[in-house]
Design a protein around this motif. Structure first.
Motif, mmCIF file in Angstrom:
data_model
loop_
_atom_site.group_PDB
_atom_site.id
_atom_site.type_symbol
_atom_site.label_atom_id
_atom_site.label_comp_id
_atom_site.label_asym_id
_atom_site.label_seq_id
_atom_site.Cartn_x
_atom_site.Cartn_y
_atom_site.Cartn_z
ATOM 1 N N ILE A 1 0.734 -1.110 0.040
ATOM 2 C CA ILE A 1 -0.009 0.098 0.105
ATOM 3 C C ILE A 1 0.898 1.177 -0.030
ATOM 4 N N GLY A 2 0.649 2.193 -0.794
ATOM 5 C CA GLY A 2 1.382 3.315 -0.929
ATOM 6 C C GLY A 2 0.596 4.373 0.009
ATOM 7 N N ARG A 3 1.053 5.708 -0.010
ATOM 8 C CA ARG A 3 0.398 6.576 0.611
ATOM 9 C C ARG A 3 -1.041 7.112 0.050
ATOM 10 N N ARG A 4 -1.094 7.111 -1.302
ATOM 11 C CA ARG A 4 -2.688 7.283 -1.821
ATOM 12 C C ARG A 4 -3.202 6.012 -2.300
ATOM 13 N N GLU A 5 -2.424 4.981 -2.851
ATOM 14 C CA GLU A 5 -3.346 3.915 -3.377
ATOM 15 C C GLU A 5 -2.690 2.598 -2.819
ATOM 16 N N LEU A 6 -3.453 1.607 -3.072
ATOM 17 C CA LEU A 6 -3.094 0.106 -2.840
ATOM 18 C C LEU A 6 -2.983 -0.455 -4.251
ATOM 19 N N LEU A 7 -1.607 -0.921 -4.611
ATOM 20 C CA LEU A 7 -1.619 -1.313 -6.220
ATOM 21 C C LEU A 7 -1.440 -2.954 -6.377
ATOM 22 N N VAL A 8 -1.923 -3.644 -7.362
ATOM 23 C CA VAL A 8 -1.623 -4.925 -7.617
ATOM 24 C C VAL A 8 -0.880 -5.211 -8.727
ATOM 25 N N ALA A 9 0.541 -5.787 -8.397
ATOM 26 C CA ALA A 9 1.314 -5.542 -9.679
ATOM 27 C C ALA A 9 1.574 -7.195 -10.097
ATOM 28 N N LEU A 10 1.185 -7.582 -11.088
ATOM 29 C CA LEU A 10 1.353 -8.798 -11.757
ATOM 30 C C LEU A 10 2.407 -8.981 -12.798
ATOM 31 N N GLY A 11 3.340 -10.147 -12.611
ATOM 32 C CA GLY A 11 4.266 -9.913 -13.474
ATOM 33 C C GLY A 11 5.714 -10.410 -12.949
ATOM 34 N N GLY A 12 6.544 -11.211 -13.725
ATOM 35 C CA GLY A 12 7.681 -11.579 -13.177
ATOM 36 C C GLY A 12 7.745 -12.272 -11.706
ATOM 37 N N GLY B 1 7.341 -6.891 -20.868
ATOM 38 C CA GLY B 1 8.585 -7.634 -20.636
ATOM 39 C C GLY B 1 9.841 -6.945 -20.226
ATOM 40 N N ASN B 2 9.792 -5.813 -19.934
ATOM 41 C CA ASN B 2 11.109 -4.824 -19.611
ATOM 42 C C ASN B 2 11.027 -4.495 -18.068
ATOM 43 N N TYR B 3 11.866 -5.130 -17.383
ATOM 44 C CA TYR B 3 11.905 -4.614 -16.034
ATOM 45 C C TYR B 3 12.225 -3.518 -15.835
ATOM 46 N N ASP B 4 13.025 -2.643 -16.628
ATOM 47 C CA ASP B 4 13.516 -1.250 -16.380
ATOM 48 C C ASP B 4 12.294 0.034 -16.242
ATOM 49 N N GLN C 1 25.670 -24.433 -14.590
ATOM 50 C CA GLN C 1 25.955 -23.140 -15.249
ATOM 51 C C GLN C 1 24.600 -22.412 -15.585
ATOM 52 N N SER C 2 24.663 -21.174 -15.605
ATOM 53 C CA SER C 2 23.532 -20.219 -15.598
ATOM 54 C C SER C 2 23.586 -19.560 -16.987
ATOM 55 N N PHE C 3 22.499 -19.454 -17.679
ATOM 56 C CA PHE C 3 22.355 -18.977 -18.878
ATOM 57 C C PHE C 3 21.123 -17.804 -18.985
ATOM 58 N N GLU C 4 21.486 -16.988 -19.522
ATOM 59 C CA GLU C 4 20.473 -15.738 -19.686
ATOM 60 C C GLU C 4 19.610 -15.380 -20.817
ATOM 61 N N LEU C 5 18.473 -15.406 -20.614
ATOM 62 C CA LEU C 5 17.506 -15.133 -21.611
ATOM 63 C C LEU C 5 16.664 -13.860 -21.567
ATOM 64 N N ARG C 6 16.673 -12.903 -22.080
ATOM 65 C CA ARG C 6 15.813 -11.549 -22.015
ATOM 66 C C ARG C 6 14.479 -11.451 -23.143
ATOM 67 N N GLY C 7 14.763 -12.470 -24.077
ATOM 68 C CA GLY C 7 13.303 -12.443 -25.064
ATOM 69 C C GLY C 7 13.550 -13.544 -25.940
ATOM 70 N N ASP D 1 10.036 -16.810 -14.444
ATOM 71 C CA ASP D 1 9.984 -15.438 -14.756
ATOM 72 C C ASP D 1 9.015 -15.480 -15.935
ATOM 73 N N GLN D 2 8.455 -14.120 -15.720
ATOM 74 C CA GLN D 2 7.258 -13.828 -16.808
ATOM 75 C C GLN D 2 7.554 -14.192 -18.239
ATOM 76 N N VAL D 3 8.950 -13.446 -18.388
ATOM 77 C CA VAL D 3 9.376 -13.664 -19.875
ATOM 78 C C VAL D 3 9.867 -15.142 -20.154
ATOM 79 N N LEU D 4 10.274 -15.893 -19.292
ATOM 80 C CA LEU D 4 10.525 -17.172 -19.728
ATOM 81 C C LEU D 4 9.191 -18.046 -19.579
ATOM 82 N N ILE D 5 8.286 -17.824 -18.775
ATOM 83 C CA ILE D 5 6.848 -18.655 -18.968
ATOM 84 C C ILE D 5 6.008 -17.894 -20.320
ATOM 85 N N GLY D 6 6.551 -16.777 -20.699
ATOM 86 C CA GLY D 6 5.790 -16.586 -21.863
ATOM 87 C C GLY D 6 6.405 -17.125 -23.197
#
Length: 301
Positions: free
Chosen positions: A5-16, A77-80, A171-177, A201-206
């Motif tokens: 909950i923020g000062r003004r709102e409660l937000l539901v964030a879905l993804g990742g 799909g962009n975490y940034d 070994q780790s392998f990275e996938l952004r898309g 991760d939502q990108v990998l699930i997709g």
């Protein structure tokens, strides 16, 4: 998922792996709750989770257009992009909330975050154990991660400990898309990988179907999130995130009625499901141990 909950709102964030919520301060005067849903992926990709949240709220008497307004924001799909979209909210269903520093503890989350968290590191380590149970000869395993996911550090640590105990190289392998799939799987082939574990991760699930198909083409036994076996992966082990999203409505209702998030202990799922795709096992030339088949919640033939 975690509810915040923020000062003004409660937000539901879905993804990742996350879902969070906002409550408008004047909601008690107007009797209308305003909730935001923030998703890492596209609206279509997170539709089952969004629908579960809406169903859970509807069961508690919150009707869109009557006493509930929902606004949607998606990061494609962009975490940034998420910090700007989130602004004054934090998360709602997430992986390893304690390990990533989002809450102080499960019993006393502190701050403005509560909800449900999945111990993703332990979950990922269990997937490696299951693959080793089906294919004892595994010597080099890959873990597929999205580099933007904050849960990666704890996941790698837990998996490295399990891999060491199983005498398996990791070994780790990275996938952004999706555009990186061929390159990543070529790198796995060069590294002599003989098993694959896929992160929730939502990108990998997709990209689950494409990942499962490439794993079969490279003769890689694979294990991932709950939906993974249904799209062609060898095994799936995890929790039902749709049900967790529906449960998130409970936290939203409590907060809308005045309970502070810090006073709502963070929950953990108690049910973990195992799925096995026998068609994929046959394609890989594997015989699934009868004891493991007996433990499966779903067997795909």
């Amino acid at each position: 998922m975690t509810v915040t909950i923020g000062r003004r709102e409660l937000l539901v964030a879905l993804g990742g792996g996350a879902v969070a919520w906002p409550l408008v301060a004047r909601a008690q005067q107007t009797k209308i709750a305003r909730i935001g849903i923030l998703g890492l992926a596209s609206a279509a990709a997170v539709a089952p989770y969004v629908n579960a949240v809406r169903e859970g709220l509807r069961d508690l008497g919150y009707i869109e257009g009557k006493n509930l307004i929902i606004e949607y924001r998606f990061g494609d799909g962009n975490y940034d992009r998420l910090p700007n979209l989130a602004a004054q909210l934090v998360m709602a269903v997430t992986a390893d909330a304690v390990g990533t520093g989002l809450i102080a503890s499960l019993a006393h989350p502190g701050g403005n975050v509560t909800g449900t968290t999945v111990l993703n590191p332990e979950l990922m380590a269990k997937r490696l154990e299951l693959l080793k149970e089906i294919v004892p000869a595994i010597t080099q395993a890959a873990v597929l991660l999205n580099p933007g996911n904050a849960a990666n550090g704890p996941v790698r640590h837990a998996m490295e400990m399990t891999a060491k105990a199983l005498q398996v190289g990791l070994q780790s392998f990275e996938l952004r898309g999706s555009g990186e799939l061929d390159r990543v799987f070529a790198a796995m082939a060069d590294s002599k990988i003989d098993a694959l574990i896929v992160h929730d991760d939502q990108v990998l699930i997709g990209n689950a179907r494409a990942i499962a198909t490439l794993a079969v083409q490279q003769k890689l036994p694979s294990c991932g999130f709950l939906e993974f076996a249904a799209v062609g992966g060898l095994m799936a082990y995890g929790v039902n995130f749709v049900e967790l999203c529906r449960r998130a409505a409970y936290f939203v209702d409590k907060i809308l009625k005045g309970t502070m998030p810090a006073d709502l202990p963070v929950e953990q799922p108690t049910k973990f499901e195992l799925g096995i795709n026998l068609k994929t096992a046959n394609a890989l030339g594997l015989q699934v141990p009868p004891m493991l088949l007996a433990r499966a919640d779903e067997v795909i033939e």
